[in-house]
Design an enzyme around this catalytic site. Structure first.
Site, short mmCIF file in Angstrom:
data_model
loop_
_atom_site.label_atom_id
_atom_site.label_comp_id
_atom_site.label_asym_id
_atom_site.label_seq_id
_atom_site.Cartn_x
_atom_site.Cartn_y
_atom_site.Cartn_z
N HIS A 1 0.82 -1.22 0.00
CA HIS A 1 0.00 0.00 0.00
C HIS A 1 0.85 1.26 0.00
O HIS A 1 0.42 2.30 -0.47
CB HIS A 1 -0.98 -0.02 1.17
CG HIS A 1 -2.14 -0.90 0.89
ND1 HIS A 1 -2.18 -2.21 1.29
CD2 HIS A 1 -3.25 -0.69 0.17
CE1 HIS A 1 -3.30 -2.74 0.86
NE2 HIS A 1 -3.97 -1.85 0.17
N ARG B 1 -10.33 4.56 -1.12
CA ARG B 1 -9.97 3.65 -0.03
C ARG B 1 -10.26 4.36 1.29
O ARG B 1 -9.41 5.03 1.85
CB ARG B 1 -8.49 3.27 -0.12
CG ARG B 1 -8.12 2.35 -1.29
CD ARG B 1 -6.64 2.06 -1.31
NE ARG B 1 -6.25 0.94 -2.13
CZ ARG B 1 -5.81 1.03 -3.39
NH1 ARG B 1 -5.74 2.21 -3.96
NH2 ARG B 1 -5.46 -0.05 -4.04
N CYS C 1 -10.02 -2.38 -10.35
CA CYS C 1 -9.49 -1.24 -9.60
C CYS C 1 -8.12 -1.54 -9.00
O CYS C 1 -7.52 -0.69 -8.34
CB CYS C 1 -10.46 -0.77 -8.52
SG CYS C 1 -10.72 -1.98 -7.23
N ARG D 1 -15.19 2.69 -0.99
CA ARG D 1 -15.07 1.34 -0.44
C ARG D 1 -15.13 1.41 1.07
O ARG D 1 -14.48 2.26 1.68
CB ARG D 1 -13.75 0.72 -0.89
CG ARG D 1 -13.58 -0.70 -0.34
CD ARG D 1 -12.35 -1.35 -0.88
NE ARG D 1 -11.15 -0.78 -0.29
CZ ARG D 1 -9.91 -1.14 -0.65
NH1 ARG D 1 -9.75 -2.04 -1.61
NH2 ARG D 1 -8.86 -0.61 -0.08
N ASP E 1 -5.00 -8.04 -4.44
CA ASP E 1 -5.25 -9.16 -3.53
C ASP E 1 -5.56 -10.43 -4.31
O ASP E 1 -5.16 -11.52 -3.89
CB ASP E 1 -6.40 -8.82 -2.58
CG ASP E 1 -5.89 -7.98 -1.41
OD1 ASP E 1 -4.82 -8.33 -0.86
OD2 ASP E 1 -6.53 -6.98 -1.05
N ARG F 1 1.73 -10.22 -0.76
CA ARG F 1 2.05 -9.02 -1.56
C ARG F 1 3.02 -8.09 -0.86
O ARG F 1 3.57 -7.18 -1.47
CB ARG F 1 0.76 -8.28 -1.95
CG ARG F 1 0.00 -7.68 -0.80
CD ARG F 1 -1.40 -7.26 -1.23
NE ARG F 1 -1.49 -5.85 -1.58
CZ ARG F 1 -2.63 -5.18 -1.69
NH1 ARG F 1 -3.79 -5.81 -1.53
NH2 ARG F 1 -2.64 -3.92 -2.01
N GLU G 1 -11.80 -10.09 -5.11
CA GLU G 1 -10.35 -10.11 -4.86
C GLU G 1 -9.92 -11.37 -4.14
O GLU G 1 -8.80 -11.46 -3.65
CB GLU G 1 -9.92 -8.85 -4.11
CG GLU G 1 -10.68 -8.53 -2.85
CD GLU G 1 -10.25 -7.22 -2.21
OE1 GLU G 1 -9.19 -6.66 -2.53
OE2 GLU G 1 -11.02 -6.74 -1.34
C1 PEP Z 1 -6.84 -4.79 -4.62
O1 PEP Z 1 -6.70 -5.66 -3.76
O2 PEP Z 1 -6.55 -4.96 -5.83
C2 PEP Z 1 -7.38 -3.47 -4.26
C3 PEP Z 1 -7.71 -2.59 -5.17
O3 PEP Z 1 -7.48 -3.17 -2.94
P1 PEP Z 1 -6.24 -2.85 -1.99
O4 PEP Z 1 -5.02 -2.69 -2.87
O5 PEP Z 1 -6.56 -1.63 -1.24
O6 PEP Z 1 -6.19 -4.08 -1.14
MG MG Z 2 -7.63 -5.47 -1.81
#
Ligand code: PEP
Ligand code: MG
Length: 543
Positions: A187, A294, A499, A330, A452, A462, A428
């Protein structure tokens, strides 16, 4: 000195380097034999912190006036409070222990005392105590304060930064972000992309050997960091910046144009944001709406849960700024790498497979309902869509719908105005993909979270940079899943978007369009580039 890492957001930056050393996470208790020298060490640290707070006070008076600056004075007074100091002194002397431990114990005790008081104002003081206590501990540990207020625009070099730490920084002062650890999909990397600053992760350098202030060059295209650049290197970087600016000028011509392929397929091109501060940037880049807000960053920026009114204020502002354009918010996706201490979620062995996102919301209904109330009320002010993260089952969606219904009923009976937004889910998890045909019957849209989805499909954390060699963003399993989700969505007559970061991977744009993906939501800095790419796609040639 030239070092190579993994490029996570494009762009070139030249400027002074600021090194952020890793922060000591815990305070250890150890015996000391000379209590008077420990008391001197304490006095010196208190002196240093108070001086720092005085400087912050003066600066705040100049910038926001004395009312806004008063907090720093209050913090100084806390450090002069007799009860607080007596407690620290007596722990050091009676227990013969280190000052850090004495300060931490006193701070926690005082903070708990304030938190238990009935008066809301006094409860608030609990956070102030923890804040100043943290400052004193860091001073004792010889750590520099993270004070970006006086920093000139700089390249930030750090071991790693949490998303919360990045959020604390003023984005205008960050020329680039370079970290030793952290993976491309973390993130922190995503935040850098949202701020549109060049970012590199996994650069091997010794933080102790790098003095703040030296001039650095960050190349977010090739993933390189140069420290103490030569004249030639500086000239080459400046030339790249010129080319970059030219490309930006070319992209400006994409503004106002339709996002449509040569064959006439229209794609909705949206932006991902982390807060109100990103809206103007999304609009500047002509995003057709917000595909992912987010909302957890709202929770990360604070040290207690944001209230319904606070949330309403933010959501309303975002909706009003976006006019009639779609805004997808979200719901809270906290947990895994996005931790907030005040929720006291505890340590887990497998946080990515643990108590996160919708699992927290369905367990802590109070937190979820507060957010839903704010969202339903905000629905009055624009074109809102609500998106639920980390779905794995039909049961979760039916539970969500029941809670939304409960909230709606409550607002109705209280006579509070609201508008029920359209509601969709993140796809996801592999489980959600496999039952996407059933899920599609229950919601208004799908949004595929490829970050995810890739992590859970490939069983690859990740956050773990050691796995980068095994990470294949274009893995056929993930691409097949995307195709499957689009089919399920379309069979049920609902739109499907992407997304996750893969949405801006231009090597895949043609394939996504062939699959029938309806929407792509990307960081604002990628919107115009992607529009140019889509307008250049000729389905017949792509075959
Ligand atoms: C994802 O998991 O692709 C997503 C958009 O959400 P985040 O990256 O905030 O987990
Ligand atoms: Mg995610």
């Amino acid at each position: 000195m030239r070092m190579i890492g993994k490029a996570v957001h494009y762009g070139i930056a030249v400027g002074p380097v600021v090194v952020i050393k890793p922060r000591e996470a815990q305070v250890k208790r150890y015996k000391i034999y000379n209590t008077s020298s420990e008391m001197i060490r304490l006095e010196q640290s208190l002196y240093k912190v108070k001086n720092h707070l005085r400087r912050l006070y003066d600066k705040a008076v100049a910038e926001v006036g004395s009312e806004g600056a008063a907090i720093f004075n209050a913090h100084i007074m806390l450090l002069e409070d007799e009860g607080y100091l007596d407690s620290v002194h007596s722990i050091i002397q009676a227990e013969k222990v280190n000052a850090e431990y004495a300060v931490a114990t006193t701070g926690t005790h005082f903070a708990d005392m304030f938190a238990e008081m009935d008066d809301e104002y006094m409860q608030e003081r609990s956070r102030d105590v923890l804040d100043v206590t943290g400052r004193v501990i860091r001073a004792l540990q010889g750590q520099e304060e993270l004070d970006f207020s006086e920093m000139e625009p700089s390249i930030i070099l750090a071991d790693d930064l949490t998303p919360g730490e990045v959020m604390q920084m003023d984005s205008k002062k960050m020329l680039a972000l370079v970290t030793l650890r952290g993976s491309a999909n973390s993130h922190t990397a995503i935040l850098a992309a949202m701020m549109n600053i060049p970012a590199i992760v996994g650069v091997e350098f010794n933080l102790d050997g790098l003095p703040s202030g030296s001039i650095g060059i960050v190349d977010g295209y090739e993933g390189s960091l140069v420290i103490d650049a030569t004249e030639e290197e500086l000239a080459a970087a400046k030339e790249k910046i010129r080319v970059q600016e030219e490309e930006q000028m070319m992209l400006q011509r994409m503004k106002g144009k339709e996002t449509v392929t040569k064959g006439g397929r229209v794609v909705k091109l949206l932006a991902n944001i982390g807060g109100v501060q990103d809206i103007s940037y999304a609009l500047e880049n002509d995003a057709e709406g917000i595909g992912l807000f987010r909302s957890e960053f709202l929770y990360l920026q604070k040290d207690c849960l944001p209230t319904e009114e606070e949330q309403l204020h933010v959501y309303k502002k975002v909706l009003q700024k976006m006019g009639d354009k779609l805004v997808t918010i979200r719901t809270l996706d906290i947990g895994a790498d996005k931790q907030v201490e005040y929720l006291e979620l505890g340590k887990e062995d497998n946080p990515a497979l643990g108590f996160r996102a919708i699992r927290i919301c369905l367990t802590r209904k109070d937190i979820f309902k507060t957010q839903l109330r704010a969202l339903l009320r905000a629905g009055m002010y624009g074109n809102l869509a609500v998106l639920y993260p980390m779905i794995t089952s039909v049961k979760e969606v039916t539970q969500i719908k029941e809670i939304v219904e409960e909230v709606r009923g409550e607002l109705e009976s209280e006579g509070v105005s609201y508008k029920l937004p359209i509601q969709g889910i993140m796809i996801e998890t592999p489980a959600a993909v496999m039952i996407s045909d059933q899920l599609a019957q229950l919601v208004d849209f799908f949004s595929i979270g490829t970050n995810d989805l890739t992590q859970y499909t490939l069983a690859l954390d990740r956050q773990n940079e050691r796995l980068d060699a095994f990470y294949d963003a274009h893995h056929p399993a993930v691409l097949k899943m995307i195709e499957m989700v689009v089919k399920s969505g379309h069979n049920a007559g609902i739109p499907v978007g992407i997304c996750g970061e893969l949405g801006s991977d231009m090597a895949l744009t043609g394939r996504f369009i062939q699959m029938g993906v309806d929407e792509l939501s990307v960081s604002p800095g990628n919107v115009l580039r992607l529009r140019a790419k889509i307008r250049d796609i000729n389905e017949e040639e792509e075959g």
